[in-house]
Each structure stands twice: as structure tokens, then as C-alpha cells.
Design an enzyme around this catalytic site. Sequence first.
Site, PDB file in Angstrom:
ATOM      1  N   SER A 162      -9.785  -0.365   7.087  1.00  0.00           N
ATOM      2  CA  SER A 162      -9.222  -0.251   5.739  1.00  0.00           C
ATOM      3  C   SER A 162      -8.529  -1.491   5.191  1.00  0.00           C
ATOM      4  CB  SER A 162      -8.246   0.915   5.680  1.00  0.00           C
ATOM      5  OG  SER A 162      -8.965   2.099   5.455  1.00  0.00           O
ATOM      6  N   LYS A 214       0.852  -1.193   0.000  1.00  0.00           N
ATOM      7  CA  LYS A 214       0.000   0.000   0.000  1.00  0.00           C
ATOM      8  C   LYS A 214       0.889   1.245   0.000  1.00  0.00           C
ATOM      9  CE  LYS A 214      -3.965   1.930   2.588  1.00  0.00           C
ATOM     10  NZ  LYS A 214      -4.821   1.775   3.791  1.00  0.00           N
ATOM     11  N   SER A 232      -9.679   1.882   2.775  1.00  0.00           N
ATOM     12  CA  SER A 232      -8.804   2.599   1.875  1.00  0.00           C
ATOM     13  C   SER A 232      -7.758   1.728   1.172  1.00  0.00           C
ATOM     14  CB  SER A 232      -8.074   3.701   2.655  1.00  0.00           C
ATOM     15  OG  SER A 232      -7.243   3.143   3.655  1.00  0.00           O
TER      16      SER A 232
HETATM   17  N1  GLN Z   1     -12.922   4.236   6.131  1.00  0.00           N
HETATM   18  C1  GLN Z   1     -12.388   4.656   7.401  1.00  0.00           C
HETATM   19  C2  GLN Z   1     -12.012   6.120   7.325  1.00  0.00           C
HETATM   20  O1  GLN Z   1     -12.242   6.693   6.331  1.00  0.00           O
HETATM   21  C3  GLN Z   1     -11.232   3.809   7.796  1.00  0.00           C
HETATM   22  C4  GLN Z   1      -9.982   4.164   7.099  1.00  0.00           C
HETATM   23  C5  GLN Z   1      -8.830   3.317   7.518  1.00  0.00           C
HETATM   24  O2  GLN Z   1      -8.981   2.304   8.184  1.00  0.00           O
HETATM   25  N2  GLN Z   1      -7.650   3.781   7.151  1.00  0.00           N
HETATM   26  O3  GLN Z   1     -11.493   6.681   8.246  1.00  0.00           O
END
Ligand code: GLN
Length: 492
Positions: A178, A79, A154
Site C-alpha cells: 500500500s 494517511k 491503499s
Molecule cells: N492491496 C493490498 C490489500 O488490499 C495491500 C493493502 C495494504 O498494503 N494495506 O490487502
Amino acid sequence: MEILDLGARALAEAVQSGALSATAVLEAYWAHIQATEPQVRAFLHLDVERARARALAIDQAPSHLRRTWPLAGVPVAVKDNIVTEGMPTTAGSRILEGWRSPYTATVVARLEAAGAVVLGKTNLDEFAMGSSTEYSAYHPTVNPWDPKRVPGGSSGGSAAAVAAGMAAVALGSDTGGSIRQPAAYCGVVGLKPTYGRVSRYGLIAFASSLDQIGPIARSVEDAALALGVLAGLDPKDATSVPEPVPDYVAAIDELPSAVRIGVPEEYFGEGIDPAVREVVSAALRRMEAQGATLVPIPMPHTAYAIAAYYLIAPAEASSNLARYDGIRFGFRAGAPDLVRLYEETRARGFGVEVKRRILLGTHVLSAGYYDAYYLQAQRVRTLIRGDFERAFQVVDVVATPTTPDLPFPLGSRSEDPLRMYLSDVFTVTANLAGLPAVSVPAGFVDGLPVGLQLIGPAFSEAELLRTARLVERVAPRMRWPWQQGREGAEAR
Ligand code: GLN
């Protein structure tokens, strides 16, 4: 059997024994990536020359050494919020465009020391803020099961790369879901380890008390293999812990015989797509038939989790993102004086969702509002931890749907932040409580994958993965996207 059909463990064993060369594995992947990536767009950066040099070095290493590398020749993707010397790291943001880290994250160094071949960096929502990968400043990634739908986020690029057969294992980061949410949407396994289990050294910080790196893989076994390489104390991350690292692959050799699974009704109620609920409930019933005991448990503070998360995570983010001022990193806007330089750089370098989080975070930390919002959210965090502590007195794991819904169509939520945030309702609690959690494919609805989430006590990854294997055992299977239309391909 084609090279692409082999999982990470099978690939590593073939390279260890000399049955396959790392170069042959890489070239098979590279050919497939060239055919597939133009549609899926999982990567922000691919470096085949670097990967070829690595594969060659593995092939030329003495065989007694190669045999000791648990990921010998396994193609992996990272990532793009995890730093890599020699490759760009953007975190999906314009503000880091062109920036190169002077050092490599511990997790990447560990993968490479274990014989893995890094292919490149995967797409993500900017600074890991989002649930669809549509907030990437570069381009969206699509779901390999249905290109009109999002892969989740994400870590959408990592999950899509694995589901599309473009990497055997990928690294994700998980602050509120994410790793698990995109794993669920892409029909792969995603594990968020216990806070402190895996080093965060070299992870671009989003919310430091919640962030954790973990593996995304095709199977529970491959996730276990990767976790064994990633986990352990790192003197460079003061929050990593000296807890011994068990042999996770050996640990999952046997299926759990009498696991007690807590089923919180709060996670199966209102707001969940009935088709998703049915797939998850059916998997649980089949686990019961295999000897598991289902125990209804209360999780009374679940309803407040999203609110608490969206106060704590932005608060920490607003502080972590203060460093992107145009002086030390990446993009710098031209301006007549220093203050204007900061303002212009941040105004043009950050995207709309990141700005929303910074505004929210600085607001809830400001003197007049701190007690009402931030402090209150921290109290809710303690209550949520308490819900789990009580549950683990009577059950071994807690099972929930990973997401309340199926992968949604591209564009359908990007203008509606609240709806976007709600796809995290079932995942944020594990981060708030610091607990390990895994999403495992549980079945399909109209060809779209559904994930089942298991949450366990701190440092129970071995038991969690063992139970995850039971889910895998009972779940209906489908051919992988790259196998569809191919004669004689086995369902996984
Ligand atoms: N979707 C969640 C957010 O937008 C989690 C993101 C993540 O785990 N990095 O904060």
C-alpha cells in the site's frame, strides 16, 4: 525557482537558514491545494489553521533551534489510518466517522518534533484494504497524471498528494504493497521499511504481522530524510527494534559502484503488461551500464505469495477489526439490545470489501479449516522468506516491477476483487518476509508512470536507498503534473 518545485530537503534547508519562512512555504502550498484538491481529492481532512499555527511557531522559534530540525517547515500529509490528536481519524471507514483519537501516533509526533507542518489526513481504501483508493467510504482519489485513472492504494491519497505537489512528503502504511503500489502509479518514491524499523504505535491495525509505516516522497533523497526522522525504537511499540538508525541522507551521497542486483524471472513473466516490463528492463540495463551486475535468481515460491497473503492478512484483520462494535469507537447504530447493536453497527459501518475480508478471515481461522488454510499459508510464508535468504547470499538487492500493470481506469476493477488483488503480486512478498522495499519511478508509458521495486535484506534501508538513487539517476524524467504547461519549468 518556485516554492512548489523545491523538494523536502531543499525546503528544510531554506527554512533552517531563514531564506524562506515556514509560513511562506505553507501559504504557497495552501494556494496550490485550493486550486488542485477539488480535482484530485487526495485529502479527507485539511486543517490550515492548525498548520498556520505550527508554521508560525517554527518561524518564531530561536534560529539555533530551527537549524537543528531536519524537516523545518516541510508540509506533510498523513494517511488517515494514523491517529492524530486534534484531527479526525477515519481509516476511510464510516465506522470511525466523527471519531477523534485521544493521542497522536509516534510517527506524527516525530515528524512534528523534526519541524514538519502537518496539512491534514489523506484518503485511503477503508482500513487500508484495497489497491485503488476506490474502497474509501468517502470518495475516490484520482491519479494526478491522468484523472480518469486510479492513484493506486491503499495509500492513494498520500501518493496523489505528493505527485500533485500538495505535500512534500506523506506518510503511508504498507501491509501488502500500500505504499509502493500507489507510489508506482503516481510516479513518486515509496518506501516500506523493515518490519520493526518504524513504530506502529497509533497506526490503526490491519494485519499486525505485516503492517509497516513509511514515507512517500518526490525523490529518494527526500524519502531518506523522512525515514531518518521516522525510524528507531519506540517503547510504545513492542515490535519496534533497537537497531541503530544510520544517517540515510549521508548514506546515499555516493552511488553504489558495483551493486549486484538479483532479477527473478518469476517477476518478469506471465501476467505482466509488456510495456511495464520493457520500462523496468530498460532501467535495469542502464544500471548495468553504470556498473551494476544483473544476476538471474530463482524465487520459486512467488506463485503462492498472493494466496498466502490473502489468507494471513484477512485472518489478522478479522481479529483486529473485532473491536469496532459501536461501544468504544465512532459510529453506533440504534438497536433494541446489545447484540443487535453490534450487528447493526458493523453491518452499516463497514463497507463491502472490509466485510469480505472479515468473512474470509474468520473462515480460515475456524476450527475445521485452520490447518488447511491458515497454517498452510504460514508455511508458505516461511518458504518465501527462504527464497530471499538464498538470494541475498549472492546478490545485494532484488529488483522487480512494482506492479504488473499501469494505473487502471477508475471503476474498472472495483467489482472484481480477484483482479484487484492481483495488482499486489509483486509487493506482498516483502511484507510476508518482513523485508524493506522501495518503489522508484523507472519511466513512463504514454505519460503514465512505471515503478521499479528494490527489495533488500532486513535493515538494509541505507543500501536500498543508495541503489534506488541509481534507478533515479538513469530513469527518464517528466515534468511534474503541476509543472506541465508552465514555461521554462525544469524536468525533475
Ligand atoms: N492491496 C493490498 C490489500 O488490499 C495491500 C493493502 C495494504 O498494503 N494495506 O490487502
